[in-house]
Design an enzyme around this catalytic site. Sequence first.
Site, PDB file in Angstrom:
ATOM      1  CG  HIS A 176      -2.269  -0.671   1.707  1.00  0.00           C
ATOM      2  ND1 HIS A 176      -3.106  -1.285   0.832  1.00  0.00           N
ATOM      3  CD2 HIS A 176      -1.942  -2.202   2.026  1.00  0.00           C
ATOM      4  CE1 HIS A 176      -3.855  -2.489   0.911  1.00  0.00           C
ATOM      5  NE2 HIS A 176      -2.782  -3.359   1.462  1.00  0.00           N
ATOM      6  CB  ALA A 207      12.774 -18.649  15.785  1.00  0.00           C
TER       7      ALA A 207
END
Length: 207
Positions: A130, A180
């Site tokens: 966007h 992670a």
Amino acid sequence: MRLIRIFYKVARLILYKIDYFISWIVTLIKFSLNGVKFKNDFIARGIPVVNVNLKGKFVIGKRFEFKSGRYHNMIGRQQPCFFIVGEGAELFVGDNVGISATALICYNKIVIGNNVKIGGNVVIYDTDFHALDPFQRNAIPEITGNVKTAPVFINDGAFIGAHSTILKGVTIGRNAIIGACSVVVKNVPDGQIWAGNPARLIKSEIV
């Protein structure tokens, strides 16, 4: 009871073997219909979502392996693999790459080198999706002509930990490791370990 459990395990193994074959055939068809350039030695565990624009390019190297969906690499947050390539975009995957429940969303360019491992539920975006300008973003219809994109490069031997997000314009160096659940917004040099949100240097040398 033990015999029932053994029968269940054997039956499940047989069903998985059948599923692997079906997954490979369906993926072959999806790749072909989307104009993907690929080798027939890929390994499919589950069926991916594939959408390549007619003016996009998706190229896959040798020994590509992916795990897609809820029954493969069951570490939580299972999803299909998504391979989305927009108009004029280029997605390149090198040799011996393994991914799991990964989304590769390409509207500019994403290049993944050889021997790269990408953990479960990782997403790689080369676009903001966007406009940053609120007037363009909230217009009806939304104005998307100025949406920012930038290439992403994942170099040979890199390892990206599960649930991480790699954003536009990022280069991850050779043999680098991303911990992670990291959000990577800056370039990561060769052979370093980065982690966190936003990701930062944890260790400058892996060995």
